[in-house]
Design an enzyme around this catalytic site. Sequence first.
Site, PDB file in Angstrom:
ATOM      1  N   ALA A  12      -3.856 -14.715   4.209  1.00 57.52           N
ATOM      2  CA  ALA A  12      -4.971 -13.773   4.397  1.00 57.52           C
ATOM      3  C   ALA A  12      -4.457 -12.461   4.978  1.00 57.52           C
ATOM      4  O   ALA A  12      -4.979 -11.943   5.957  1.00 57.52           O
ATOM      5  CB  ALA A  12      -6.023 -14.397   5.328  1.00 57.52           C
ATOM      6  N   ARG A  41      -6.066 -14.747  12.918  1.00 57.69           N
ATOM      7  CA  ARG A  41      -6.332 -13.833  11.804  1.00 57.69           C
ATOM      8  C   ARG A  41      -7.604 -14.264  11.052  1.00 57.69           C
ATOM      9  O   ARG A  41      -8.439 -13.426  10.706  1.00 57.69           O
ATOM     10  CB  ARG A  41      -5.132 -13.818  10.858  1.00 57.69           C
ATOM     11  N   LEU A 165      -1.058  -2.794  -5.474  1.00 55.80           N
ATOM     12  CA  LEU A 165      -1.871  -1.936  -4.587  1.00 55.80           C
ATOM     13  C   LEU A 165      -0.982  -1.257  -3.553  1.00 55.80           C
ATOM     14  O   LEU A 165       0.046  -1.792  -3.149  1.00 55.80           O
ATOM     15  CB  LEU A 165      -2.956  -2.745  -3.877  1.00 55.80           C
ATOM     16  N   ASN A 226       8.740  -1.004  -7.485  1.00 56.22           N
ATOM     17  CA  ASN A 226       8.947  -0.524  -6.116  1.00 56.22           C
ATOM     18  C   ASN A 226      10.274   0.218  -5.979  1.00 56.22           C
ATOM     19  O   ASN A 226      10.361   1.222  -5.264  1.00 56.22           O
ATOM     20  CB  ASN A 226       8.876  -1.691  -5.122  1.00 56.22           C
ATOM     21  N   ALA A 227      11.282  -0.245  -6.673  1.00 61.87           N
ATOM     22  CA  ALA A 227      12.584   0.436  -6.606  1.00 61.87           C
ATOM     23  C   ALA A 227      12.473   1.859  -7.175  1.00 61.87           C
ATOM     24  O   ALA A 227      12.970   2.813  -6.587  1.00 61.87           O
ATOM     25  CB  ALA A 227      13.633  -0.367  -7.374  1.00 61.87           C
ATOM     26  N   CYS A 278       7.194  -3.087   2.031  1.00 63.42           N
ATOM     27  CA  CYS A 278       7.658  -3.434   0.679  1.00 63.42           C
ATOM     28  C   CYS A 278       8.943  -2.753   0.222  1.00 63.42           C
ATOM     29  O   CYS A 278       9.864  -3.436  -0.226  1.00 63.42           O
ATOM     30  CB  CYS A 278       6.553  -3.119  -0.324  1.00 63.42           C
ATOM     31  N   PHE A 340       2.829   3.568   9.073  1.00 67.22           N
ATOM     32  CA  PHE A 340       3.848   4.020   8.108  1.00 67.22           C
ATOM     33  C   PHE A 340       3.284   5.015   7.094  1.00 67.22           C
ATOM     34  O   PHE A 340       4.035   5.695   6.396  1.00 67.22           O
ATOM     35  CB  PHE A 340       4.516   2.828   7.408  1.00 67.22           C
TER      36      PHE A 340
END
Length: 464
Positions: A12, A41, A165, A226-227, A278, A340
């Site tokens: 979650a 959580r 996302l 992502n790279a 990530c 971040f």
Amino acid sequence: MISVKNICCIGAGYVGGPTMAVIAHKCPDIKVTIVDLNAERIAAWNDEDVNNIPIYEPGLAEIVKSARGKNLFFSTEVEKAIDEAEMIFISVNTPTKTYGVGKGMAADLKYIELCARQIATVAKSNKIVVEKSTLPVRTAEAIKNILDNTGNGARFQILSNPEFLAEGTAIDDLINPDRVLIGGDTDEEGQKAIEALVNVYSNWVPKEKILTTNVWSSELSKLTANAFLAQRVSSINAMSELCEKTGADVNEVARAIGMDSRIGSKFLKSSVGFGGSCFQKDILNLVYIAKSYGLKEVADYWEQVVIMNDHQKKRFATNIVKTLYNTVSGKKIAFLGWAFKKDTNDTRESAAIYVADDLLNEQANIAVYDPKVEESIIYRDINYLGTRAAEENKQGIEVLNDPYNACKDAHAIAVLTEWDEFKTYDWQKIYNNMKKPAFVFDGRNILDADKLKNIGFIFQQIGK
Ligand code: NAD
Ligand code: UDX
């Protein structure tokens, strides 16, 4: 045609929570249960006041409110939810390994394996298991092995359905995705499983945006996406240092190259460095995979993206020290932002943590203000680095809930997150209450340089 009516999601967190909330919201006929081992959580997700859910994302509270208690449930009863579901998403964390072989590079798959074993033990009927977590290519093979060899005879189909996302825009990204990627086996059963998941997304995503591939392509596409994104940030950050030496302006360079339709204008904002849970993790994982296949040049190529990012964070801190006459010892430095990026309370791998660590090594006193990050998280982040005792960090960092107080009597301000509210401050007032000369280091290129210079600040932006 398999029509799924009961979904379970294990994990979650930042992905499981928003992703499943949107599925529940868009598919009122499907019961969605999100389970997690972390009882605190889950309690927060179930908090009566929906503003207290554990993740801050614009629009998320409203969506949770619309579905929670109707067809969206948060629970710690992992086994019950697995037993009841026809489709199980695994959305647990896959952090970088901190021990053993692959330490500091490979993805730690212990949470994934635990989920697979638990599903195998509990499942009495056939299940479709969906990898939502970001995983190394060929992980589905390991999951299938565990499920087929430890189960009770139930049959399993494994799909890869990576999540694209971005935090801060998660709800919009989920409701209007560029694409949904689903990888599965090429045999008949695999194709049926793919179809079942396609049908879930088809409730709101246009069919042409739902891309189906084999499992390995899907797993590897996520790491590749992502790279490529992180590489763009490191590329523009590399140019920012050259701009500073040559009198070019990195924003102008970004604009000029971004108008080339082959390059495109997005993701070209120079900064104090990319953060988040990530980019670094996934590139290091890619580097590890390439190395494990003996592909040294491929590994070195991608590793440079992370090396450049570390360099950018370090040089931002070094520049502050240099500009403040080579010493920040005993000087107050205000941090605007700790998250971040804006519009999230997530601080994982935030550049702010590393800049703070470097400045604490120089004996600076840091005063942090962030609109969404709690004090305890800031101390947790800096203590986690293990550079110095928690007591010393407590002395070196002060957390304030008012930006004007954070900046009062400061020698310098460092802008570490691009929160919109920073642009609206009364900068004259801030200036009046600072030590002179007063410096601003804009690590996100968001403030109006001319305005601040007119007030009297000594102003520095990355890449100028
Ligand atoms: P997270 O740490 O926020 O959430 C993971 C949750 O899983 C935690 O709450 C943890 O308690 C729970 N968990 C771990 N093992 C469990 C188990 N055996 N049973 C029940 N619960 C368990 O992580 P996240 O940011 O949501 O990321 C999850 C995955 O999604 C990762 O693989 C990540 O790389 C990927 N991803 C993240 C993002 C992002 O923006 N955060 C985007 C795309 C993909
Ligand atoms: C990223 C990917 O974008 C998303 O597709 C994936 O699912 C998860 O990882 P996220 O880390 O949440 O998402 O945010 P993102 O918007 O990608 O920003 C990552 C970092 O790069 C932030 O620190 C951001 O400030 C920085 N960044 C981004 C820049 O410095 N410059 C840019 O131009 C873009």
